[in-house]
Design a protein around this motif. Structure first.
Motif, mmCIF file in Angstrom:
data_model
loop_
_atom_site.group_PDB
_atom_site.id
_atom_site.type_symbol
_atom_site.label_atom_id
_atom_site.label_comp_id
_atom_site.label_asym_id
_atom_site.label_seq_id
_atom_site.Cartn_x
_atom_site.Cartn_y
_atom_site.Cartn_z
ATOM 1 N N SER A 195 0.846 -1.189 0.000
ATOM 2 C CA SER A 195 0.000 0.000 0.000
ATOM 3 C C SER A 195 0.883 1.241 0.000
ATOM 4 C CB SER A 195 -0.901 0.029 1.238
ATOM 5 O OG SER A 195 -1.799 -1.052 1.238
ATOM 6 N N LYS A 196 0.427 2.291 -0.684
ATOM 7 C CA LYS A 196 1.181 3.542 -0.719
ATOM 8 C C LYS A 196 0.821 4.423 0.471
ATOM 9 C CE LYS A 196 -0.149 5.442 -4.504
ATOM 10 N NZ LYS A 196 -1.433 4.754 -4.676
ATOM 11 N N LYS A 197 1.830 5.048 1.065
ATOM 12 C CA LYS A 197 1.615 6.034 2.106
ATOM 13 C C LYS A 197 2.302 7.325 1.654
ATOM 14 C CE LYS A 197 1.612 6.584 7.119
ATOM 15 N NZ LYS A 197 1.927 5.936 8.413
ATOM 16 N N ILE A 198 1.520 8.285 1.188
ATOM 17 C CA ILE A 198 2.072 9.531 0.653
ATOM 18 C C ILE A 198 2.513 10.409 1.820
ATOM 19 C CG2 ILE A 198 1.701 11.491 -0.875
ATOM 20 C CD1 ILE A 198 1.443 8.728 -2.195
ATOM 21 N N MET A 199 3.803 10.744 1.850
ATOM 22 C CA MET A 199 4.391 11.459 2.982
ATOM 23 C C MET A 199 4.666 12.933 2.696
ATOM 24 S SD MET A 199 4.566 8.978 5.152
ATOM 25 C CE MET A 199 5.652 9.565 6.455
ATOM 26 N N GLY A 200 4.858 13.301 1.441
ATOM 27 C CA GLY A 200 5.195 14.683 1.116
ATOM 28 C C GLY A 200 5.289 14.872 -0.384
ATOM 29 N N THR A 201 5.698 16.082 -0.783
ATOM 30 C CA THR A 201 5.695 16.436 -2.205
ATOM 31 C C THR A 201 7.046 16.288 -2.883
ATOM 32 O OG1 THR A 201 6.106 18.762 -1.650
ATOM 33 C CG2 THR A 201 3.803 18.060 -1.870
ATOM 34 N N GLY A 202 8.106 15.933 -2.129
ATOM 35 C CA GLY A 202 9.408 15.725 -2.738
ATOM 36 C C GLY A 202 10.292 16.952 -2.779
ATOM 37 N N ILE A 233 16.014 7.373 -4.230
ATOM 38 C CA ILE A 233 15.897 8.813 -4.468
ATOM 39 C C ILE A 233 16.079 9.065 -5.953
ATOM 40 C CG2 ILE A 233 16.813 11.100 -3.970
ATOM 41 C CD1 ILE A 233 17.754 10.099 -1.284
ATOM 42 N N GLN A 234 15.076 9.651 -6.575
ATOM 43 C CA GLN A 234 15.156 9.954 -8.005
ATOM 44 C C GLN A 234 15.380 11.447 -8.186
ATOM 45 O OE1 GLN A 234 11.651 9.297 -10.414
ATOM 46 N NE2 GLN A 234 12.867 8.723 -12.189
ATOM 47 N N ILE A 235 16.452 11.795 -8.879
ATOM 48 C CA ILE A 235 16.810 13.199 -9.075
ATOM 49 C C ILE A 235 16.534 13.628 -10.510
ATOM 50 C CG2 ILE A 235 18.554 13.155 -7.254
ATOM 51 C CD1 ILE A 235 20.685 12.838 -9.399
ATOM 52 N N SER A 236 16.694 14.929 -10.764
ATOM 53 C CA SER A 236 16.417 15.488 -12.078
ATOM 54 C C SER A 236 17.554 15.185 -13.042
ATOM 55 C CB SER A 236 16.225 17.007 -11.976
ATOM 56 O OG SER A 236 15.205 17.324 -11.054
ATOM 57 N N GLN A 323 11.037 11.273 -4.625
ATOM 58 C CA GLN A 323 11.137 11.658 -6.029
ATOM 59 C C GLN A 323 11.231 13.177 -6.170
ATOM 60 O OE1 GLN A 323 7.749 11.103 -8.740
ATOM 61 N NE2 GLN A 323 9.122 10.028 -10.135
ATOM 62 N N ILE A 324 12.458 13.631 -6.440
ATOM 63 C CA ILE A 324 12.671 15.055 -6.696
ATOM 64 C C ILE A 324 12.423 15.346 -8.167
ATOM 65 C CG2 ILE A 324 14.348 16.954 -6.606
ATOM 66 C CD1 ILE A 324 15.830 15.360 -4.455
ATOM 67 N N ARG A 325 12.763 14.376 -8.985
ATOM 68 C CA ARG A 325 12.676 14.547 -10.435
ATOM 69 C C ARG A 325 11.322 15.113 -10.834
ATOM 70 N NH1 ARG A 325 14.642 12.453 -15.252
ATOM 71 N NH2 ARG A 325 13.057 12.141 -16.851
#
Length: 650
Positions: A195-202, A233-236, A323-325
């Motif tokens: 299950s997904k638990k959304i914690m923030g906007t990145g 961690i996914q970056i741009s 996910q920052i990207r």
């Protein structure tokens, strides 16, 4: 493995087989981590068992890794199913001088990157192979793994193939009609994915909180699961990504826990890590680093990348994504989120050494990112309801046996004559995978030697039938479990079945909209009925994060997550499980099986109402009319909508 997973996968495969007989191009959609490769394997095995001339080409992304991963799965399958003969098409030399494709196999795995314009494979070797196969009277079938990615070179030779199966977690619905689907809800319900638990906007300033959460989860993972978890961690891209990388590494290095990290760049020369155990240079660096990183015993805590791990890499220990990207690609986002949703204890699910708290921990994925729930059809909702629901559970098998003075070993001696069977050890072992955790653990206590194991295995179906009869004596086996509230936060999938509701417990997080979406027209119609009662103390029991459930028996142990819950003016709790026996296009729909499930729920809800003092209902939509089964204080009755309204409002 949870036997419900096997049933879900088997139904999908059977539906594919049925479609295969009437269509030339089929699209199969299933979430990342749901076992697509296993289902492809089973699908091909069934086709080949019916037609010796069937030849499959399984195309996959990348130069070799995903194809090799698929090929390894096919090889494992061939151990127990000799009719499967897999071959991996690969180039042994840069010049492809040694590239040959033998004819004696029936499943060929092809990395798409090998099939490029300047390659000898593209220039004639492969097409000549296909022509020869056709001359030999073979039927050529193409399976396109990760079919959402454009593969023009393969598409250009599609005329060689009699049929095509597109397989993807994220098919492009503008180009592909989805014929068979395992939905996210179905995968979640059998613990196939987390299950997904959304914690923030990145945002980067949230990274410290994410790292602290990871450190906390890591301690729990190490203690309960004996697995080292992983944060992705996914970056741009480009320069922005390098700037982000510097800031991220600084934050990581500042942590006293000395977290180990790995940076996986597009260029192998830019790979980096602070784990000296893998900081080596060799020609297989990329593959070795990936193999090390995905192991449950890997010491790498954090993997940083741009797009390297969006597809074709299984890392079940990954449980967090930051996910920052900044991507507007729905497919990229879904694929990346899919990396952290695999069940890390899938094959150990039935193990007696895995406690329930471990299963709950293993089935959560923590996600930071401006993703609006995948940039696709999911909407977050919150509530502050204080409605309390009493849930129920059934006694464990061991307790049921003790209460009923039942000994399965003696039962075999008295009631069941063992017949000589020529099944091999692998086929026998498969039967144990059909058991629930409780059944598995209980049976194992009665196995003292190999003869016991063989006897139990041959008679498992017979014993399960007797088990279910004993457990379904709900007056002896059903108990109140816990008191639960609606989950504070959940989400629903956007569909074309929507309804405006302004008088229930839920509020949409990202907007002021009052438009809520439902899984079926029957749910929508019944929600309209509840809305029009003009009570505010009711809501949909959205499945994600819900703990409101009731155990019952329907062929196996199951849990009913009711659709709606309402508290009336007198504080009586009303619980609704909406059904419809109108025709469905969903591949899982079987009208007789569905009716049987309704009967099983009726038997369970009757006793649920007696011990919880809550009112239970099964509204069934038949055509345009409702047949409503009511269960109040252990008494079953049938009502229509007007009569139900009186029960709730008076």
């Amino acid at each position: 493995m949870n036997p419900e997973i096997l049933k879900l996968q088997e139904k999908a495969v059977n539906s594919l087989i049925s479609m295969w007989k009437s269509k030339d191009i089929i699209t199969f959609k299933s979430p990342t981590g749901s076992g697509k490769t296993i289902m492809i394997c089973d699908f091909m095995e069934k086709i080949i068992s019916e037609d010796n001339d069937a030849i499959f080409l399984v195309s996959s992304l990348s130069k070799s890794e995903l194809a090799e991963q698929n090929h390894e799965s096919f090889l494992n399958k061939s151990i127990t199913s000799p009719i499967i003969k897999p071959f991996l098409i690969k180039s042994e030399t840069p010049e492809e001088r040694g590239l040959k494709i033998p004819f004696q196999f029936n499943i060929y795995s092809l990395p798409i990157a090998l099939f490029k314009e300047k390659s000898k494979l593209f220039q004639g070797i492969f097409t000549n192979f296909l022509k020869e196969m056709i001359k030999k009277g073979k039927k050529l079938y193409l399976i396109k793994d990760e079919a959402h990615i454009e593969t023009k070179h393969i598409d250009n030779i599609s005329n060689f193939f009699d049929k095509i199966l597109n397989v993807s977690a994220t098919p492009k619905t503008t180009k592909m009609h989805i014929d068979v689907e395992i939905t996210e809800q179905e995968a979640l319900s059998v613990n196939l994915i987390k299950s997904k638990k959304i914690m923030g906007t990145g945002e980067l300033d949230e990274l410290d909180d994410a790292l602290e959460q990871f450190i906390k989860v890591k301690k729990e993972y190490n203690k309960i699961l004996n697995i080292n978890p992983c944060l992705l961690i996914q970056i741009s891209n480009e320069e922005k990504g390098l700037q982000e990388l510097g800031l991220i590494l600084k934050k990581i290095e500042n942590k006293k826990e000395k977290l180990k990290w790995m940076y996986m760049a597009s260029d192998i020369r830019d790979y980096d890590t602070n784990d000296i155990a893998i900081k080596i240079s060799n020609k297989n660096k990329k593959r070795k680093w990936k193999e090390y990183a995905k192991s449950n015993e890997s010491l790498v805590d954090i993997i940083i990348s741009k797009m390297v791990i969006t597809e074709g890499w299984d890392i079940p220990r990954a449980c967090m994504l930051f996910q920052i990207r900044d991507t507007e690609s729905k497919t990229l986002t879904e694929q990346m989120i899919g990396r952290v949703r695999r069940n890390p204890i899938l094959n150990k699910w039935n193990s007696p050494y895995i406690p329930n708290e471990a299963r709950e921990l293993a089935m959560t994925a923590w996600i930071w990112g401006d993703i609006n729930d995948y940039n696709r059809g999911f909407t977050r909702v919150k509530n502050n309801s204080n409605i309390i629901v009493k849930t129920t559970e059934l006694l464990g098998m061991k307790q049921v046996y003790e209460n009923a003075n039942f000994n399965p070993k003696q039962y075999l001696i008295n009631e069941f004559k063992i017949i000589e069977n020529n099944d091999n050890i692998f086929d026998l072992a498969k039967k144990w995978k059909t058991l629930t955790i409780d059944e598995y653990n209980t049976y194992w206590e009665y196995v003292e030697n190999i003869n016991d194991w063989v006897n139990f295995t041959y008679a498992i179906d017979k014993i399960k039938t007797e088990n279910h009869r004993l457990v379904e004596e709900y007056d002896k086996t059903m108990t109140i479990a816990t008191e639960e509230k609606f989950s504070i936060e959940s989400y629903f999938e956007n569909t074309n079945i929507n309804l405006e509701i302004d008088n229930w417990i839920w509020k949409i997080v990202e907007s002021n909209s009052n438009e809520y979406h439902f899984d079926s027209n029957a749910e929508k119609k019944f929600a309209r009925f509840l809305r029009d009662l003009r009570l505010n103390t009711w809501g949909k029991n959205f499945y994600p994060n819900s703990k409101i459930k009731f155990q019952y028996i329907d062929d196996t142990l199951k849990a009913s997550y009711p659709d709606f819950i309402l508290k009336d003016f007198s504080n009586t709790v009303h619980i609704f499980e909406v059904k419809s026996i109108n025709e469905s296009n969903h591949f899982n729909f079987n009208s007789e099986e569905y009716k049987r499930k309704i009967q099983a729920l009726r038997r369970a809800y009757k006793y649920c109402s007696k011990i919880t003092k809550q009112n239970f209902y099964i509204p069934v939509l038949i055509g345009s009319n409702w047949r409503i089964y009511t269960f109040i204080d252990g008494i079953e009755d049938e009502k229509n909508l007007d009569e139900l309204k009186k029960i709730i409002t008076t």
